[in-house]
Structure formats: C-alpha cells, structure tokens
Scaffold this active site. Structure first.
Site, PDB file in Angstrom:
ATOM      1  N   LYS A 129       0.470   1.075   3.897  1.00 24.15           N
ATOM      2  CA  LYS A 129      -0.741   1.835   3.612  1.00 24.15           C
ATOM      3  C   LYS A 129      -1.247   1.413   2.241  1.00 24.15           C
ATOM      4  O   LYS A 129      -0.566   1.587   1.233  1.00 24.15           O
ATOM      5  CB  LYS A 129      -0.443   3.335   3.638  1.00 24.15           C
ATOM      6  CG  LYS A 129      -1.658   4.181   3.275  1.00 24.15           C
ATOM      7  CD  LYS A 129      -1.400   5.660   3.444  1.00 24.15           C
ATOM      8  CE  LYS A 129      -2.616   6.469   3.040  1.00 24.15           C
ATOM      9  NZ  LYS A 129      -2.410   7.903   3.226  1.00 24.15           N
ATOM     10  N   ARG A 138     -11.713  11.679   2.435  1.00 23.60           N
ATOM     11  CA  ARG A 138     -11.405  12.664   1.393  1.00 23.60           C
ATOM     12  C   ARG A 138     -12.504  13.716   1.295  1.00 23.60           C
ATOM     13  O   ARG A 138     -12.232  14.851   0.907  1.00 23.60           O
ATOM     14  CB  ARG A 138     -11.138  11.948   0.064  1.00 23.60           C
ATOM     15  CG  ARG A 138      -9.857  11.120   0.150  1.00 23.60           C
ATOM     16  CD  ARG A 138      -9.537  10.362  -1.117  1.00 23.60           C
ATOM     17  NE  ARG A 138      -8.446   9.409  -0.881  1.00 23.60           N
ATOM     18  CZ  ARG A 138      -8.110   8.431  -1.706  1.00 23.60           C
ATOM     19  NH1 ARG A 138      -8.768   8.281  -2.845  1.00 23.60           N
ATOM     20  NH2 ARG A 138      -7.120   7.616  -1.409  1.00 23.60           N
ATOM     21  N   ARG A 193      -4.386   6.825  -6.336  1.00 23.64           N
ATOM     22  CA  ARG A 193      -3.135   6.747  -5.584  1.00 23.64           C
ATOM     23  C   ARG A 193      -2.445   5.385  -5.743  1.00 23.64           C
ATOM     24  O   ARG A 193      -1.563   5.048  -4.965  1.00 23.64           O
ATOM     25  CB  ARG A 193      -3.409   7.018  -4.104  1.00 23.64           C
ATOM     26  CG  ARG A 193      -4.073   8.361  -3.801  1.00 23.64           C
ATOM     27  CD  ARG A 193      -3.709   8.837  -2.403  1.00 23.64           C
ATOM     28  NE  ARG A 193      -4.668   9.742  -1.799  1.00 23.64           N
ATOM     29  CZ  ARG A 193      -4.865  10.997  -2.176  1.00 23.64           C
ATOM     30  NH1 ARG A 193      -4.211  11.501  -3.213  1.00 23.64           N
ATOM     31  NH2 ARG A 193      -5.751  11.756  -1.547  1.00 23.64           N
ATOM     32  N   GLU A 205       7.920  -3.254   3.113  1.00 24.68           N
ATOM     33  CA  GLU A 205       7.725  -1.837   3.461  1.00 24.68           C
ATOM     34  C   GLU A 205       8.075  -1.589   4.925  1.00 24.68           C
ATOM     35  O   GLU A 205       8.719  -0.596   5.267  1.00 24.68           O
ATOM     36  CB  GLU A 205       6.270  -1.409   3.210  1.00 24.68           C
ATOM     37  CG  GLU A 205       5.898  -1.205   1.746  1.00 24.68           C
ATOM     38  CD  GLU A 205       6.420   0.110   1.187  1.00 24.68           C
ATOM     39  OE1 GLU A 205       7.151   0.834   1.896  1.00 24.68           O
ATOM     40  OE2 GLU A 205       6.096   0.430   0.022  1.00 24.68           O
ATOM     41  N   LYS A 214      -2.627   0.245   7.591  1.00 28.92           N
ATOM     42  CA  LYS A 214      -3.834   1.009   7.273  1.00 28.92           C
ATOM     43  C   LYS A 214      -4.414   0.566   5.949  1.00 28.92           C
ATOM     44  O   LYS A 214      -3.653   0.429   4.993  1.00 28.92           O
ATOM     45  CB  LYS A 214      -3.443   2.486   7.200  1.00 28.92           C
ATOM     46  CG  LYS A 214      -4.550   3.419   6.794  1.00 28.92           C
ATOM     47  CD  LYS A 214      -4.006   4.787   6.548  1.00 28.92           C
ATOM     48  CE  LYS A 214      -5.144   5.621   5.993  1.00 28.92           C
ATOM     49  NZ  LYS A 214      -4.706   6.896   5.520  1.00 28.92           N
TER      50      LYS A 214
HETATM   51  C1  PBG Z   1      -3.406  11.449   3.634  1.00 23.70           C
HETATM   52  C2  PBG Z   1      -4.220  10.525   4.435  1.00 23.70           C
HETATM   53  C3  PBG Z   1      -5.346   9.781   4.049  1.00 23.70           C
HETATM   54  C4  PBG Z   1      -5.793   9.123   5.180  1.00 23.70           C
HETATM   55  C5  PBG Z   1      -4.919   9.433   6.207  1.00 23.70           C
HETATM   56  N1  PBG Z   1      -3.948  10.292   5.731  1.00 23.70           N
HETATM   57  C6  PBG Z   1      -6.081   9.740   2.765  1.00 23.70           C
HETATM   58  C7  PBG Z   1      -5.502   9.141   1.576  1.00 23.70           C
HETATM   59  O1  PBG Z   1      -4.398   8.600   1.566  1.00 23.70           O
HETATM   60  O2  PBG Z   1      -6.192   9.258   0.564  1.00 23.70           O
HETATM   61  C8  PBG Z   1      -7.012   8.234   5.227  1.00 23.70           C
HETATM   62  C9  PBG Z   1      -7.692   8.176   6.525  1.00 23.70           C
HETATM   63  C10 PBG Z   1      -9.076   7.660   6.523  1.00 23.70           C
HETATM   64  O3  PBG Z   1      -9.667   7.220   5.513  1.00 23.70           O
HETATM   65  O4  PBG Z   1      -9.642   7.711   7.621  1.00 23.70           O
HETATM   66  N2  PBG Z   1      -2.458  10.854   2.830  1.00 23.70           N
HETATM   67 ZN    ZN Z   2      -1.673  12.199   1.179  1.00 24.81          ZN
END
Ligand code: PBG
Ligand code: ZN
Length: 333
Positions: free
Chosen positions: A202, A212, A224, A240, A255
């Site tokens: 991720k 968000r 993050r 990972e 992702k």
């Molecule tokens: C939570 C999470 C996120 C997404 C999925 N689970 C946001 C992030 O990490 O800031 C993103 C999904 C998207 O942009 O469609 N951790």
């Molecule tokens: Zn999160």
C-alpha cells in the site's frame, strides 16, 4: 528468436484475427467478470439518509439501511463482495469506536449478513484512521505513529468485525507485524477460518484524497509516509508481500492499481495466492471528472482500465466503478 516480422509479411498478418467481433472475442486473453469486482461501501451513523460525496459522484455515505440497498444492487449486478468502511459519529485519540460491539461498521456488517447471508461476502477494512480524532492509522505520540501499541487495537477491531459476521478481514494500516498479530487474535477468538486479505503493498498515494473526504479520515497533521510505502520502490513491495505471506495472509493486495500495474504483475509472478488490486478513489474521480466534461467515454474508459488491471495479474479488483462496470459487462461491449 523469430526472424523480424518484416520478413514474414505478407504471410503473417496479425490483423486477420482482429477482423470481426467474434474473432476478437475468441482469442481474447483476459476476461473481466462482475464476480471479479468488489464494491466499497461507506456506512455512517445516520438513520435513513444517504449523503453524496462531492469528490466522488455516484458514491454515498450510507446509513445501515442504505448500505443494504446498495449491496442489493451489487448482488443484482452479479457482484459477490462488498468492502465496508465505517464513519463513526464519535472519534477519540485511540479510535475506540473501531471495535465497539455497537460500532457503525459492526452494525452494518450484522445487518448485511442478516439480509443476504452467504450470498454476499462482507469484507471489513480494518484500520483506525476513520475512528481516531487525529486521523492516523495507529496510536499517535508526539507526531509519531507507534507500531507495536497499534497492533493490539487493530487486532481488537478485527475480532469485533469477525464477531459481527465479517467474511474476510482486510487490514489497511501498514503497521509491521499486523497480519501475524491479527491472525493470532482471530484464532484465539475462534475465527481460525476467517481469511485475511492484506493491504500488503500500500503506497503513500495522492490518489486517496477523495476517499478521505468520503471517510472523513484526513490526518489532522502530517502525512502517512512514515508507514505507507514510497511510490519509488518496487523491490520493497515484494518484501512486504513475502512478509505478509509468512505472517499468514490469504489474499495479497496492491494499492493503488493503475500507477502500480508493474507491482501487480510482479506480485502475480512471485506468489500463487490470490491477488487483489484496489482501483482507488482518485482513480475513480479522475475518470468521473473527465466523463462529466465530455472528455472521455466513461463506459469504454472504465472497462479498459479494469481490464488492464486484470491483465496485469489481479484476480480481484476493488472499484467504485464496480456497479456500473458490472451492468456494462452484462450489456456486452
Ligand atoms: C484506510 C484506507 C484508505 C483507503 C483504504 N483504506 C485511506 C488511506 O490510507 O488514507 C484508500 C482507498 C481509496 O482511496 O479509495 N487506511
Ligand atoms: Zn488507515
């Protein structure tokens, strides 16, 4: 090595097999099906409303009742799975509403399973960022997200989601060791047959912006990058993934999807586990904005993008376009 094709012409003509729709269909290497798609659902604490997400046209924050309606539409379109996110009324420093028995996502999961039973796979996103007042995915201390203290909170969340009836647990926090910690906690609680779909690779992506807005989970300060991956790294993604495999992940996720097709393709080659790709919010919003302006043909664009993700090696695709795409697939191209 084959000789240069120039020498084969006019004997070899690749266009022969592109002549008609039936020929093209007969030799197509990649097939996108509604059952490959997972539809994300945002569930809030309201009674009967749904609230549009301005940066994601067609996507809503749903009450539990509306989430049931949306999941019904997905099933009707041939989609078998939803990924649920909670938007709680109250947030605190620890994110404790993430593991409440009467938490918003727990109520949503229970209601979806009550209505649809085995027909619908309910996948729970396991993270704290929607539930913490600071918007980070773990325990925040003096500007740092602490790894090990976050594990216990994530595991509590995962167990509460399994108790509510979640079919699959999907940790998205990117803390080290969380797959193993969650696996142990699920096993201890009697959920040894509940699979984990790990957000393994991720990336810290700008393309999460619209999500968000939808989930009200923008970090109040900082970003993050201290826990999500650096977009410049590919080998690290494979590290990972192998860690998550050793920790007991059942499904591996990459992702976002579109800027990371190389990662999907490499992960596909390194493991025989199922691979999922998350076609994230920003990828959705870009297409929606261009289509609304008449700059892109939405149906053709979406089907091409999703097919590309599948061709790269994804077995499953999480997408906000899932409902429309499933309907378009049924109509035929
Ligand atoms: C939570 C999470 C996120 C997404 C999925 N689970 C946001 C992030 O990490 O800031 C993103 C999904 C998207 O942009 O469609 N951790
Ligand atoms: Zn999160």
């Amino acid at each position: 090595m084959e000789p240069p094709t120039r020498m084969n012409f006019p004997i070899t003509r690749k266009r022969r097999l592109r002549k008609t729709e039936h020929l093209r269909e007969a030799i197509a290497e990649t097939h996108l099906r509604p059952a490959d798609l997972i539809y994300p659902l945002f569930i809030n604490d309201e009674q009967h409303s749904r609230i549009a997400v301005p940066s994601m046209p067609g996507i809503y924050q749903n009450s539990v009742n509306n989430a049931v309606i949306e999941a019904g539409k997905a099933l009707e379109a041939g989609i078998r799975a939803v990924l649920v996110f909670g938007i709680p009324a109250e947030k605190d420093q620890e994110g404790s509403s993430a593991w409440f028995e009467q938490g918003v996502v727990q109520r949503g999961i229970r209601e979806l399973k009550r209505q649809f039973g085995k027909d619908l796979l309910v996948i729970a996103d396991t993270c704290l960022c929607e539930y913490t007042s600071h918007g980070h995915c773990g325990v925040l201390l003096e500007g740092r997200v602490l790894n090990d203290p976050s594990l216990e909170l994530l595991a509590r969340t995962a167990v509460s989601q399994a108790e509510a009836g979640a079919d699959i647990i999907a940790p998205s926090d990117m803390m080290d060791g969380r797959v193993a910690y969650i696996r142990d906690s699920l096993d201890d609680a009697g959920y040894d047959d509940t699979p984990i779909m790990a957000y393994s690779a991720k990336y810290a992506s700008a393309l999460y912006g619209p999500f968000r807005d939808a989930a009200e989970s923008t970090p109040a300060s900082g970003d993050r990058k201290g826990y999500q991956m650096d977009p410049r790294n590919a080998r690290e993604a494979l590290e990972e993934v192998s860690l998550d495999i050793h920790e007991g992940a059942d499904i591996i996720m990459v992702k976002p999807a579109l800027p990371y097709l190389d990662i999907i393709s490499q992960v596909r080659k390194m493991t025989n586990l199922p691979v999922a790709a998350y076609n994230v919010s920003g990828e959705y919003s870009m297409v929606k904005a261009a289509a609304a302006n008449g700059w892109l043909d939405e149906k053709a664009t979406v089907l091409e993008l999703l097919t590309g993700i599948k061709r790269a090696g994804a077995d499953l695709i999480i997408s906000y376009h899932a409902l429309d795409a499933a309907d378009w697939l049924k109509q035929g191209r």
